[in-house]
Scaffold this active site. Structure first.
Site, short mmCIF file in Angstrom:
data_model
loop_
_atom_site.label_atom_id
_atom_site.label_comp_id
_atom_site.label_asym_id
_atom_site.label_seq_id
_atom_site.Cartn_x
_atom_site.Cartn_y
_atom_site.Cartn_z
N LYS A 139 0.78 -1.18 0.05
CA LYS A 139 0.07 0.01 -0.05
C LYS A 139 0.80 1.14 -0.09
O LYS A 139 1.92 1.38 0.59
CB LYS A 139 -0.94 -0.12 1.13
CG LYS A 139 -1.91 1.08 1.30
CD LYS A 139 -3.08 0.83 2.39
CE LYS A 139 -4.01 2.01 2.47
NZ LYS A 139 -4.84 1.81 3.54
N SER A 162 -9.66 2.21 2.48
CA SER A 162 -8.83 2.75 1.74
C SER A 162 -7.83 1.97 0.84
O SER A 162 -7.49 2.43 -0.16
CB SER A 162 -7.88 4.01 2.56
OG SER A 162 -7.06 3.21 3.46
N SER A 191 -9.79 -0.10 6.94
CA SER A 191 -9.43 -0.24 5.54
C SER A 191 -8.59 -1.40 5.03
O SER A 191 -7.95 -1.37 3.81
CB SER A 191 -8.10 1.26 5.26
OG SER A 191 -9.00 2.42 5.22
N1 GLN Z 1 -13.17 4.67 5.89
C1 GLN Z 1 -12.51 5.00 6.94
C2 GLN Z 1 -12.09 6.64 7.01
O1 GLN Z 1 -12.61 6.93 6.00
C3 GLN Z 1 -11.19 4.17 7.56
C4 GLN Z 1 -10.02 4.32 6.63
C5 GLN Z 1 -9.05 3.70 7.15
O2 GLN Z 1 -9.31 2.68 7.87
N2 GLN Z 1 -7.76 4.27 6.89
O3 GLN Z 1 -11.64 7.07 7.56
#
Ligand code: GLN
Length: 498
Positions: free
Chosen positions: A77, A152, A176
């Site tokens: 990532k 994400s 994410s």
């Molecule tokens: N979808 C969540 C957010 O927008 C979690 C994102 C994540 O785990 N990085 O914050």
């Protein structure tokens, strides 16, 4: 070979049936064939990957003792630094930045001889649930290219589902790793907070961020987990204790006598019918494997989402202050006589996308004097209540379970203009981050109404990560004997896919 598990690939390497160079080249070929449609990768490090693979082949030929995943390719990532390789976090503001150091995760991957193919797409600075917030365009779900791959870390999970890599690294602040795993039919684990070093993980919300392993099987995920985990003096929140024995747990997959708690609040109205069907079937399979299923209540989970959307933006508003046009990435408006302030303003205006700006504004507001106690202070109290809910629940059972997400993958564009609808996707994953415990998502079938993957979430107390792997392996084995083949064998072929 690219459709095999990492364990099978490793066995083929050990027997001399293939080489890491050939394996790496096969994955680079698959990326070349399908990534135009999937867009899982932001950067493919062809030269670096082949050099690493060649070095492993040499070491193997010289009879060196290698770690279990040596020579296996991986997708990283783009929020973790790798020396000399572009790291953008899905943001324009970091375009062109090549970090001068490796994150500890990357150091550990290299030590294990794992071959890093490149950097995967993500929502900008890991803020989002669909990868649509990437400044470099969305990633497409290999099950249906018109749908989101989750976020994400959608790029990492899509790369696994499209057979572009057998292993991937994600990070999980509110879901994410687990939500992308769920919607792509792959496995993803958020380890206990502090279980994997955050050194070199570009910070979004430091008290919630955690890197973790992603793969197509529970055992592959466990092997990757052990490769990256462990104490690190460079991360003040890293736990100085032995790494949980997750590989042994994944190998045994024994759930006899284990108590599994179904969280009442994460399994009701608001969850898609097909998601609930597959979840309930999985509970029956676990019961048949010898586990005892009970229901537990976590009444404060109702407030988790609201508290998360105060804590995470608050921390991000502080963490993202470092992107000031002076130290990394792009610089805008740097003309003779321009003040530092105007360069910073212009760069941040151009460099950050809408969602990142929204979070910085929300967080700055929540932390401002006069509002601090009402917003940030209250959210921290809710966080403690959620932790207490988990503690009480774990007094009654060994692991907790829920569907990973309320729905299967939605269409690209469907929720892009409605941040609240997007945030609701994380309703079942956020409590785990708030309490700092571990969470796994593994595929438990396709929803009958749309034929898309459903994720099953397993949660374990802090530093008891092995329990998720025991349950995950047991469920995976039961599902495999029911289906006769892994879920991903049903994925529609992509153009160019072998
Ligand atoms: N979808 C969540 C957010 O927008 C979690 C994102 C994540 O785990 N990085 O914050």
């Amino acid at each position: 070979m690219i459709r095999k598990s990492a364990v099978e690939m490793a066995a083929a390497l050990a027997k001399g049936e293939t080489t890491s160079l050939a394996l790496t080249q096969a994955h680079l070929d698959q990326i070349a064939a399908v990534d135009g449609a999937v867009h899982a990768f932001l950067h493919v490090d062809t030269e670096g990957a082949l050099a690493q693979a060649g070095a492993i082949d040499k070491a193997r030929a010289a009879g060196e003792k290698l770690s279990p995943l040596a020579g296996i390719p991986l997708a990283l990532k783009d929020v973790l630094t790798q020396k000399g390789v572009p790291t953008t976090c899905g943001s324009k503001i970091l375009e062109g930045w090549r970090p001068p150091y490796d994150s500890t995760v990357v150091t550990n991957l290299k030590r294990a001889g794992i071959v890093i193919l490149g950097k995967t797409n993500m929502d900008e600075f890991a803020m989002g649930s669909s990868t649509e917030n990437s400044a470099y365009g969305p990633t497409h779900n290999p099950w249906d290219l018109t749908r989101i791959p989750g976020g994400s870390g959608g790029g990492s999970s899509a790369a696994l589902a499209a057979f572009e890599a057998p292993l991937a690294i994600g990070t999980d602040t509110g879901g994410s790793i687990r939500q992308p795993a769920a919607v792509t039919g792959t496995v993803g684990v958020k380890p206990t907070y502090g279980g994997v070093s955050r050194y070199g993980l570009v910070a979004f919300s430091s008290s919630l961020d955690q890197a973790g392993p992603c793969a197509r099987t529970v055992l592959d995920t466990a092997l990757l987990h052990e490769a990256i985990a462990g104490h690190d003096v460079r991360d003040a929140t890293s736990i100085n204790a032995p790494v949980p024995q997750v590989v042994a747990a994944a190998k045994s997959g024994d759930v006899k006598g284990l108590k599994i708690g179904v969280i009442k609040e994460l399994n009701g109205d608001g969850y898609q019918a097909g998601v609930r069907t597959r979840f309930d079937e999985s509970l029956q399979l676990l019961a048949a494997a010898g586990a005892e299923i009970i229901e537990v209540s976590c009444p404060n989970f109702e407030y988790a989402l609201a508290a998360y959307y105060l804590i995470a933006p608050s921390e991000c508003s502080s963490n993202l202050a470092r992107f000031d046009a002076m130290r990394y990435g792009i610089r805008v408006g740097d003309e003779a006589g321009a003040s530092a302030e105007s360069v910073m303003n212009l760069t941040r205006e151009v460099g950050f996308g809408r969602e990142v700006k929204r979070r910085i504004i929300l967080g700055t507001y929540a932390l401002s004097s006069g509002y601090y106690d009402a917003y940030y202070g209250s959210a921290q109290k809710v966080r403690t209540l959620i932790t207490h809910d988990f503690i009480r629940a774990f007094e009654k059972c060994d692991v907790l379970v829920s569907p990973t997400c309320p729905t299967t993958a939605f269409k690209i564009g469907e929720k892009a203009s409605d941040p609240l609808a997007m945030y609701l996707n994380d309703i079942a994953t956020i409590p785990v981050n708030m309490a700092g415990i571990g969470g796994m998502s593994l595929p438990c079938g396709l929803a009958p109404e749309d034929g898309l993957p459903v994720g099953f979430q397993i949660m374990a107390p802090a530093m008891q990560d092995q329990r998720m792997y025991s349950v995950g392996a047991a469920l995976e084995a039961a599902l495999l004997s029911k289906w006769g083949a892994p879920l991903l064998s049903q994925i529609p072929a992509l153009a160019g896919s072998k």
